[in-house]
Design a protein around this motif. Sequence first.
Motif, PDB file in Angstrom:
ATOM      1  N   GLN A 319       0.825  -1.202   0.000  1.00  0.00           N
ATOM      2  CA  GLN A 319       0.000   0.000   0.000  1.00  0.00           C
ATOM      3  C   GLN A 319       0.863   1.258   0.000  1.00  0.00           C
ATOM      4  OE1 GLN A 319      -3.406   0.226  -0.425  1.00  0.00           O
ATOM      5  NE2 GLN A 319      -2.800   2.352  -0.742  1.00  0.00           N
ATOM      6  N   ILE A 320       1.966   1.235   0.741  1.00  0.00           N
ATOM      7  CA  ILE A 320       2.852   2.399   0.736  1.00  0.00           C
ATOM      8  C   ILE A 320       3.437   2.607  -0.664  1.00  0.00           C
ATOM      9  CG2 ILE A 320       5.082   3.271   1.576  1.00  0.00           C
ATOM     10  CD1 ILE A 320       4.372   2.239   4.315  1.00  0.00           C
ATOM     11  N   LEU A 321       3.806   1.535  -1.333  1.00  0.00           N
ATOM     12  CA  LEU A 321       4.312   1.672  -2.705  1.00  0.00           C
ATOM     13  C   LEU A 321       3.252   2.286  -3.607  1.00  0.00           C
ATOM     14  CD1 LEU A 321       6.306  -1.669  -3.160  1.00  0.00           C
ATOM     15  CD2 LEU A 321       7.172   0.593  -2.536  1.00  0.00           C
ATOM     16  N   HIS A 322       1.996   1.915  -3.405  1.00  0.00           N
ATOM     17  CA  HIS A 322       0.910   2.551  -4.163  1.00  0.00           C
ATOM     18  C   HIS A 322       0.797   4.029  -3.787  1.00  0.00           C
ATOM     19  CE1 HIS A 322      -0.302  -1.107  -5.972  1.00  0.00           C
ATOM     20  NE2 HIS A 322      -1.002  -1.613  -4.972  1.00  0.00           N
ATOM     21  N   ASN A 323       0.903   4.328  -2.496  1.00  0.00           N
ATOM     22  CA  ASN A 323       0.755   5.708  -2.024  1.00  0.00           C
ATOM     23  C   ASN A 323       1.784   6.643  -2.656  1.00  0.00           C
ATOM     24  OD1 ASN A 323      -1.274   4.771  -0.365  1.00  0.00           O
ATOM     25  ND2 ASN A 323      -0.062   4.843   1.518  1.00  0.00           N
ATOM     26  N   ILE A 324       2.996   6.129  -2.883  1.00  0.00           N
ATOM     27  CA  ILE A 324       4.064   6.978  -3.433  1.00  0.00           C
ATOM     28  C   ILE A 324       4.202   6.823  -4.949  1.00  0.00           C
ATOM     29  CG2 ILE A 324       5.353   6.996  -1.267  1.00  0.00           C
ATOM     30  CD1 ILE A 324       7.264   4.919  -2.519  1.00  0.00           C
ATOM     31  N   LYS A 325       3.243   6.104  -5.553  1.00  0.00           N
ATOM     32  CA  LYS A 325       3.213   5.917  -7.013  1.00  0.00           C
ATOM     33  C   LYS A 325       4.511   5.280  -7.534  1.00  0.00           C
ATOM     34  CE  LYS A 325       0.107   9.884  -7.511  1.00  0.00           C
ATOM     35  NZ  LYS A 325      -0.140  11.203  -8.165  1.00  0.00           N
ATOM     36  N   LYS A 326       4.991   4.303  -6.798  1.00  0.00           N
ATOM     37  CA  LYS A 326       6.243   3.642  -7.159  1.00  0.00           C
ATOM     38  C   LYS A 326       6.103   2.811  -8.428  1.00  0.00           C
ATOM     39  CE  LYS A 326      10.510   2.267  -6.451  1.00  0.00           C
ATOM     40  NZ  LYS A 326      11.661   3.185  -6.514  1.00  0.00           N
ATOM     41  N   GLY A 327       4.905   2.299  -8.679  1.00  0.00           N
ATOM     42  CA  GLY A 327       4.735   1.469  -9.873  1.00  0.00           C
ATOM     43  C   GLY A 327       5.478   0.158  -9.762  1.00  0.00           C
ATOM     44  N   LEU A 328       5.460  -0.447  -8.577  1.00  0.00           N
ATOM     45  CA  LEU A 328       6.221  -1.673  -8.331  1.00  0.00           C
ATOM     46  C   LEU A 328       5.423  -2.577  -7.411  1.00  0.00           C
ATOM     47  CD1 LEU A 328       8.998  -3.190  -8.557  1.00  0.00           C
ATOM     48  CD2 LEU A 328       9.646  -2.002  -6.443  1.00  0.00           C
ATOM     49  N   ARG A 329       5.397  -3.866  -7.738  1.00  0.00           N
ATOM     50  CA  ARG A 329       4.741  -4.846  -6.881  1.00  0.00           C
ATOM     51  C   ARG A 329       5.786  -5.551  -6.026  1.00  0.00           C
ATOM     52  NH1 ARG A 329       2.068  -7.563 -11.283  1.00  0.00           N
ATOM     53  NH2 ARG A 329       2.797  -9.502 -10.300  1.00  0.00           N
ATOM     54  N   VAL A 330       5.458  -5.775  -4.771  1.00  0.00           N
ATOM     55  CA  VAL A 330       6.390  -6.413  -3.856  1.00  0.00           C
ATOM     56  C   VAL A 330       6.759  -7.806  -4.336  1.00  0.00           C
ATOM     57  CG1 VAL A 330       6.664  -7.310  -1.514  1.00  0.00           C
ATOM     58  CG2 VAL A 330       5.625  -5.066  -1.857  1.00  0.00           C
ATOM     59  N   ASP A 331       5.793  -8.550  -4.884  1.00  0.00           N
ATOM     60  CA  ASP A 331       6.104  -9.906  -5.346  1.00  0.00           C
ATOM     61  C   ASP A 331       7.044  -9.888  -6.544  1.00  0.00           C
ATOM     62  OD1 ASP A 331       3.997  -8.770  -6.840  1.00  0.00           O
ATOM     63  OD2 ASP A 331       3.327 -10.737  -7.526  1.00  0.00           O
ATOM     64  N   VAL A 332       6.904  -8.887  -7.410  1.00  0.00           N
ATOM     65  CA  VAL A 332       7.815  -8.751  -8.550  1.00  0.00           C
ATOM     66  C   VAL A 332       9.221  -8.416  -8.054  1.00  0.00           C
ATOM     67  CG1 VAL A 332       8.354  -7.357 -10.596  1.00  0.00           C
ATOM     68  CG2 VAL A 332       6.006  -8.105 -10.178  1.00  0.00           C
ATOM     69  N   ALA A 333       9.314  -7.504  -7.087  1.00  0.00           N
ATOM     70  CA  ALA A 333      10.620  -7.131  -6.525  1.00  0.00           C
ATOM     71  C   ALA A 333      11.277  -8.324  -5.840  1.00  0.00           C
ATOM     72  CB  ALA A 333      10.455  -5.977  -5.537  1.00  0.00           C
ATOM     73  N   ARG A 334      10.473  -9.129  -5.201  1.00  0.00           N
ATOM     74  CA  ARG A 334      11.010 -10.318  -4.521  1.00  0.00           C
ATOM     75  C   ARG A 334      11.611 -11.293  -5.547  1.00  0.00           C
ATOM     76  NH1 ARG A 334       6.961 -11.120  -1.584  1.00  0.00           N
ATOM     77  NH2 ARG A 334       7.724 -10.563   0.492  1.00  0.00           N
ATOM     78  N   GLN A 335      10.908 -11.525  -6.660  1.00  0.00           N
ATOM     79  CA  GLN A 335      11.422 -12.430  -7.686  1.00  0.00           C
ATOM     80  C   GLN A 335      12.655 -11.846  -8.369  1.00  0.00           C
ATOM     81  OE1 GLN A 335      10.376 -15.643  -8.433  1.00  0.00           O
ATOM     82  NE2 GLN A 335      12.312 -15.549  -9.566  1.00  0.00           N
ATOM     83  N   PHE A 336      12.621 -10.553  -8.638  1.00  0.00           N
ATOM     84  CA  PHE A 336      13.774  -9.876  -9.225  1.00  0.00           C
ATOM     85  C   PHE A 336      15.018 -10.089  -8.359  1.00  0.00           C
ATOM     86  CE2 PHE A 336      16.272  -6.048  -8.301  1.00  0.00           C
ATOM     87  CZ  PHE A 336      16.899  -5.806  -9.506  1.00  0.00           C
ATOM     88  N   THR A 337      14.853  -9.955  -7.048  1.00  0.00           N
ATOM     89  CA  THR A 337      15.985 -10.100  -6.135  1.00  0.00           C
ATOM     90  C   THR A 337      16.498 -11.535  -6.138  1.00  0.00           C
ATOM     91  OG1 THR A 337      14.977  -8.366  -4.784  1.00  0.00           O
ATOM     92  CG2 THR A 337      16.792  -9.599  -3.807  1.00  0.00           C
ATOM     93  N   LYS A 338      15.581 -12.503  -6.149  1.00  0.00           N
ATOM     94  CA  LYS A 338      15.996 -13.906  -6.247  1.00  0.00           C
ATOM     95  C   LYS A 338      16.794 -14.146  -7.523  1.00  0.00           C
ATOM     96  CE  LYS A 338      12.131 -15.919  -3.625  1.00  0.00           C
ATOM     97  NZ  LYS A 338      10.906 -16.768  -3.710  1.00  0.00           N
ATOM     98  N   ASP A 339      16.348 -13.553  -8.623  1.00  0.00           N
ATOM     99  CA  ASP A 339      17.055 -13.710  -9.905  1.00  0.00           C
ATOM    100  C   ASP A 339      18.465 -13.127  -9.823  1.00  0.00           C
ATOM    101  OD1 ASP A 339      14.810 -14.922 -10.960  1.00  0.00           O
ATOM    102  OD2 ASP A 339      14.086 -13.113 -11.983  1.00  0.00           O
ATOM    103  N   CYS A 340      18.584 -11.956  -9.196  1.00  0.00           N
ATOM    104  CA  CYS A 340      19.914 -11.341  -9.052  1.00  0.00           C
ATOM    105  C   CYS A 340      20.824 -12.234  -8.220  1.00  0.00           C
ATOM    106  CB  CYS A 340      19.790  -9.960  -8.417  1.00  0.00           C
ATOM    107  SG  CYS A 340      19.124  -8.687  -9.516  1.00  0.00           S
ATOM    108  N   HIS A 341      20.302 -12.755  -7.124  1.00  0.00           N
ATOM    109  CA  HIS A 341      21.096 -13.652  -6.291  1.00  0.00           C
ATOM    110  C   HIS A 341      21.548 -14.870  -7.099  1.00  0.00           C
ATOM    111  CE1 HIS A 341      20.487 -11.205  -2.874  1.00  0.00           C
ATOM    112  NE2 HIS A 341      19.336 -11.706  -2.439  1.00  0.00           N
TER     113      HIS A 341
END
Length: 481
Positions: A319-341
């Motif tokens: 919800q905070i990411l929505h509030n600041i108009k980040k345009g990012l989903r937490v689940d997408v960021a989580r998968q992105f980080t796993k991919d980087c690792h």
Amino acid sequence: MKRTLFLQAPSFDGYDGGAGARYQMKREVRSFWYPTWLAQPAAMVPGSKLIDAPAHDLGWDDIAHEFDAVDLVVLHTSTPSFNQDVRTAKLIKQRNPAVMIGFVGAKVAVEPDESLANGGPIDFVAREEYDFTIVEIAEGKPLAEVDGITWRAPDGTFVRNRDRAPIEDMDVLPMVSPVYKRDLTIEKYFGGYLRHPYVSFYTGRGCKSRCTFCLWPQTIAGHNYRFRSIPKVIEEVQYILREMPHVKEVFFDDDTLTDNRERVEELARELGKLGFGKPGFDISWSCNAKANVPYATLKVLKENGLRLLLVGYESGNQQILHNIKKGLRVDVARQFTKDCHALGIVIHGTFILGLPGETLETIEETINYAKEIDPHTIQVSLAAPYPGTFLYKQAVENGWFDGSDHLLTDGGNQIAQLSYPHLPASVIFDKVAEFYKRFYFRPSKIGSIVGEMLRDWDMMKRRLREGVEFFDFLRRRKEAA
């Protein structure tokens, strides 16, 4: 042609006045960014000189003589450093009453009249992109005919000239690295997560994201991502390899280089042709990224020398990411980080506490999220309502802060500006130190950093220095609480 000096003025001890336009404090470890925002116009004005006083530990007495034989001083400022920069401007004018002084930066771009009113020695302020603005003034063009400035007329009134059109063909801008080599000591520049020494520059300007807190896209750079051609970028990288052979990393400082995936993949492949990512080639590259880059693109980047991504996660609460108009989903960021690792890409993650919607529960959620995704290093900031941003307007309208520009203590440390009925600023401030402790003081993280130190003697010396600085940072925060 006016004899021109570009200046990042002396500031708080250890405070990077330039980067302070984006991140309003001394860092937890000593860190300085290249003054690219001044080096760019400096590269366009023949015979000019660039002085970056904070990074080179220069005070007024060290640089005072530099102003005796100049006609024009262009001083970069920011909301946190403005008052200190005005004091420097007064000293310059006292030393050389004939000199013309101009201020550039987001602060004066969004508050030109107020800046002139509070900055007696300032002759003009530049709005929008100011590269060609400064060139025209250095060439002697009358201020009344220069687009993109607000200036002080002889009768004391402020005159706002017409806006300057944004630069569309970024290839017209020259390289900045020759200015670094000419005027700066590159060993003075540190990034806690970058190899040392490093060089950074922009391959483009603007960011399509609409984050409500981010200053530059909402003020000077805009939301249209304009960029240099790949051959031009490669030309500058080749210059660095040739003229600065001791550099260990090139950092591309575009707000989000990975937004244009086709272009960043093409850039990576061209870097690979230079040797990046190949055995025995000891220079890496890194960049800013949004946490939504797909695995296929990450793989191309890694195979062609990418070492690290600087990633703005901001919060672990959707919800905070929505509030600041980040345009990012937490689940997408989580998968992105796993991919980087999985690919071996190092991540420096940045987080912000105190954004709209923050509660004790969301802070806890973000700390646990950071521990879960486990970037190699982190930076934790307090939400800062800079004038010119949507967050500033929102905060003033809702009474979350008083609209002042006082973002720092007198020593240059950050202040929690935003305060909510359910979450006072003092609590948010205290949570920053807690965040750092809970992230870094884990056996797995300590083991990771110690292992890194044991593999590299230079890293051993650096991490020991940073450790001393980090504990001093925690001590200062405890004293300020």
